[in-house]
Design a protein around this motif. Structure first.
Motif, short mmCIF file in Angstrom:
data_model
loop_
_atom_site.label_atom_id
_atom_site.label_comp_id
_atom_site.label_asym_id
_atom_site.label_seq_id
_atom_site.Cartn_x
_atom_site.Cartn_y
_atom_site.Cartn_z
N SER A 1 -49.94 44.74 -117.95
CA SER A 1 -48.66 44.04 -118.03
C SER A 1 -48.86 42.54 -117.85
N MET A 2 -47.78 41.80 -118.08
CA MET A 2 -47.80 40.35 -117.93
C MET A 2 -46.71 39.97 -116.94
N ILE A 3 -47.09 39.19 -115.94
CA ILE A 3 -46.15 38.76 -114.91
C ILE A 3 -45.94 37.26 -115.04
N THR A 4 -44.70 36.84 -114.92
CA THR A 4 -44.40 35.41 -114.87
C THR A 4 -44.35 35.03 -113.39
N TRP A 5 -45.44 34.47 -112.91
CA TRP A 5 -45.56 34.11 -111.50
C TRP A 5 -44.81 32.80 -111.25
N ILE A 6 -44.23 32.64 -110.07
CA ILE A 6 -43.52 31.41 -109.72
C ILE A 6 -44.50 30.28 -109.37
N ALA A 7 -45.73 30.64 -109.09
CA ALA A 7 -46.83 29.71 -108.79
C ALA A 7 -48.12 30.48 -109.09
N GLU B 1 -46.22 35.47 -88.59
CA GLU B 1 -45.00 36.27 -88.42
C GLU B 1 -45.00 37.38 -89.46
N ILE B 2 -44.60 38.55 -89.07
CA ILE B 2 -44.43 39.65 -90.01
C ILE B 2 -43.06 39.48 -90.65
N VAL B 3 -43.03 39.34 -91.98
CA VAL B 3 -41.78 39.12 -92.70
C VAL B 3 -41.16 40.46 -93.09
N GLY B 4 -41.97 41.38 -93.62
CA GLY B 4 -41.44 42.68 -94.02
C GLY B 4 -42.37 43.41 -94.97
N ASP B 5 -41.91 44.56 -95.41
CA ASP B 5 -42.69 45.39 -96.33
C ASP B 5 -42.57 44.85 -97.75
N VAL B 6 -43.61 45.13 -98.55
CA VAL B 6 -43.62 44.70 -99.94
C VAL B 6 -44.39 45.74 -100.75
N GLN B 7 -44.05 45.86 -102.01
CA GLN B 7 -44.77 46.80 -102.88
C GLN B 7 -44.90 46.13 -104.25
N GLN B 8 -46.07 46.25 -104.83
CA GLN B 8 -46.31 45.81 -106.20
C GLN B 8 -46.54 47.06 -107.03
N LEU C 1 -61.98 36.38 -96.68
CA LEU C 1 -62.13 37.53 -97.57
C LEU C 1 -63.17 37.35 -98.66
N GLY C 2 -63.73 36.17 -98.80
CA GLY C 2 -64.65 35.90 -99.89
C GLY C 2 -63.89 35.34 -101.07
N PRO C 3 -64.59 35.05 -102.17
CA PRO C 3 -63.93 34.43 -103.32
C PRO C 3 -62.87 35.34 -103.94
N GLN C 4 -61.84 34.72 -104.50
CA GLN C 4 -60.80 35.50 -105.14
C GLN C 4 -61.38 36.25 -106.34
N PHE C 5 -60.84 37.44 -106.60
CA PHE C 5 -61.32 38.23 -107.75
C PHE C 5 -60.37 38.10 -108.93
N GLY C 6 -59.19 37.58 -108.70
CA GLY C 6 -58.22 37.41 -109.78
C GLY C 6 -57.27 36.29 -109.44
N GLY C 7 -56.80 35.62 -110.45
CA GLY C 7 -55.85 34.55 -110.23
C GLY C 7 -56.33 33.25 -110.82
#
Length: 179
Positions: free
Chosen positions: A137-143, A73-80, A172-178
């Motif tokens: 920057s530093m992000i406090t991720w919820i997960a 399902e398409i939830v909506g637009d997002v921007q980082q 997509l192949g292995p994650q590059f970050g996270g």
């Protein structure tokens, strides 16, 4: 009178050509974002189908997910703020996913960015550290964040569902970050 006959003749010719090509002259050919490959068609709404092929952008990414039998399902637009492309949040469920997963997909189209999208995606990916935080920057991720990239698409999944991570790695192949 001759003009009316020509217009009717041209319209009839167009219908014959469409029918000969296997296209319904009344079909829009556009799938509703809420349909999936496994749903029965609703009146007037063709079912979204997978066309196969490798993932290279947002459309082929969603196509891949649907091709795996997932409901998307398409939830909506997002921007980082640390990614220059605009994104779309999709909700995927089914095929061993514990609960519906929200996945952000950023499409790096040449025309949208005014530059080479593959290069822009690569440059943005290089700005994300191995821990999933932008280098500035530093992000406090919820997960735990999981970043993936393939050609013109960067995908972000924030969560820890092993089935989702495997699905994204397969696509997509292995994650590059996270983490």
């Amino acid at each position: 009178m001759r003009y009316v006959v020509w217009r009717v003749g041209f319209g009839l010719l167009a219908l014959i050509v469409l029918a000969a090509c296997g296209q319904s002259p009344l079909s829009t050919g556009v799938a509703d974002a809420s349909t999936t490959q496994t749903e029965a068609p609703r009146a007037g709404v063709p079912v979204a189908q997978s066309h196969g092929g490798p993932v290279k952008d947002h459309v082929s990414f969603v196509d891949y997910l649907r091709g795996k039998g997932l409901t998307v399902e398409i939830v909506g637009d997002v921007q980082q703020p640390f990614l220059r492309a605009k994104g779309t949040t999709v909700r995927a469920s089914g095929d061993g996913i514990q609960q519906p997963a929200e996945i952000q997909s950023y499409n790096y189209a040449d025309t949208d960015l005014g530059m080479n999208g593959v290069q822009a995606a690569e440059e943005d990916a290089q700005q994300i550290g191995p821990d999933g935080n932008p280098r500035t920057s530093m992000i406090t991720w919820i997960a735990p964040p999981h970043f993936f990239r393939k050609e013109r698409v960067i995908v972000l999944y924030v969560g820890n569902d092993a089935a989702v991570i495997k699905l994204l790695t397969d696509a997509l192949g292995p994650q590059f970050g996270g983490r």
